[in-house]
Design an enzyme around this catalytic site. Sequence first.
Site, PDB file in Angstrom:
ATOM      1  N   GLY A  25       0.509  -1.238  -0.514  1.00 18.27           N
ATOM      2  CA  GLY A  25      -0.163  -0.146  -0.033  1.00 18.27           C
ATOM      3  C   GLY A  25       1.096   1.447  -0.408  1.00 18.27           C
ATOM      4  O   GLY A  25       1.785   1.378   0.538  1.00 18.27           O
ATOM      5  N   HIS A  82      -1.222  -6.782  12.298  1.00 22.97           N
ATOM      6  CA  HIS A  82      -1.159  -5.711  11.461  1.00 22.97           C
ATOM      7  C   HIS A  82       0.798  -7.032  10.501  1.00 22.97           C
ATOM      8  O   HIS A  82       2.408  -5.884  10.874  1.00 22.97           O
ATOM      9  CB  HIS A  82      -0.292  -4.463  10.936  1.00 22.97           C
ATOM     10  CG  HIS A  82      -0.900  -3.415   9.753  1.00 22.97           C
ATOM     11  ND1 HIS A  82      -1.175  -2.678   9.045  1.00 22.97           N
ATOM     12  CD2 HIS A  82      -0.090  -4.304   8.605  1.00 22.97           C
ATOM     13  CE1 HIS A  82      -0.736  -2.761   7.956  1.00 22.97           C
ATOM     14  NE2 HIS A  82      -0.421  -3.442   7.613  1.00 22.97           N
ATOM     15  N   GLY A  95      -5.628  -8.055  -7.389  1.00 25.34           N
ATOM     16  CA  GLY A  95      -4.714  -8.029  -7.591  1.00 25.34           C
ATOM     17  C   GLY A  95      -3.359  -8.987  -7.341  1.00 25.34           C
ATOM     18  O   GLY A  95      -3.428  -9.741  -7.483  1.00 25.34           O
TER      19      GLY A  95
END
Length: 312
Positions: free
Chosen positions: A73, A276, A147
């Site tokens: 990202g 995360h 993706g």
Amino acid sequence: MNRAQIWLSLPPDDIEGLPEGPDYRYWNGGDEYPGDPADCVFYVVPYMKPPGIALRPMPAMRALEVVQTLSAGVDHVEPGLRHLRPGVRLCNARGVHEASTAELTLALILASLRGIPDFVRAQDRGEWLGGFRPALADRTVLIVGYGSIGAAIEDRLTPFEPARVVRVARSGRTTERGPVHPLTELPALLPRADVVILSTPLNDSSRGLVDETFLAGMRDGALLVNIARGGVVDTKALLAELESGRITAALDVTDPEPLPPEHPLWRAPGVLISPHVGGPTSAFLPRARRLLVDQVTRYVNREPLANVILTT
């Protein structure tokens, strides 16, 4: 004549194969810069640092030509792009995180469906907790954001014999595996899915995508898995669904993040939270080094860069 400065967030001595010529400087977010930001032409953003650190030198980078992230990202650096001159290329780390993120996705799915968190708690109590649990086999899995990471997830799903994998991306296309449905078809696809995986980038079109309407469209008993960004999900709406017991969730990312200790999401029923950790594994460093060698070599040789997301 001064050589062009390339700021690396990994020590250059640890990266074998970097081309000769540039002046390599190591900066991973410390208080002191390794040089004048105005002399930096290629900036590798510090990895796993708060966004403010990554953005700090950007307003002074007047000669900058490339911003390279080590994350898939780029939302954490986009606010700094307004300070840069026209023509700066922003590149992401496609190819670095697919394996690790896909592994974690499968781990979260299997742990949630098979009740691993319950077994761990029962072990602490010395309790033998039996019973039937859902399997991944014969389930319909919907991947929202198809993706390279979405494709890597499907690679690892296949041996678990899902009944069907449904792919969704911003725009539809056809792949060797089958169709990728456009985002406009999502409302019709959601009620068919037992597992919904979010692997979309965070941008204007995906922020808050998983709202009350999205969640209401999920079938009873479905599992929501978010390995994208916390901002893709409306946390308040998700909490309401979790507290009702209608769906469950496995979240590697949250909004806010880090999740404060007092946040009700920690104690919501049917939720598994990891902090995360989709990217930081032993697979990261070798892939990150290969990416940097390739990108810097391309830059030095004035060849087209890989993974260009946008140009300012």
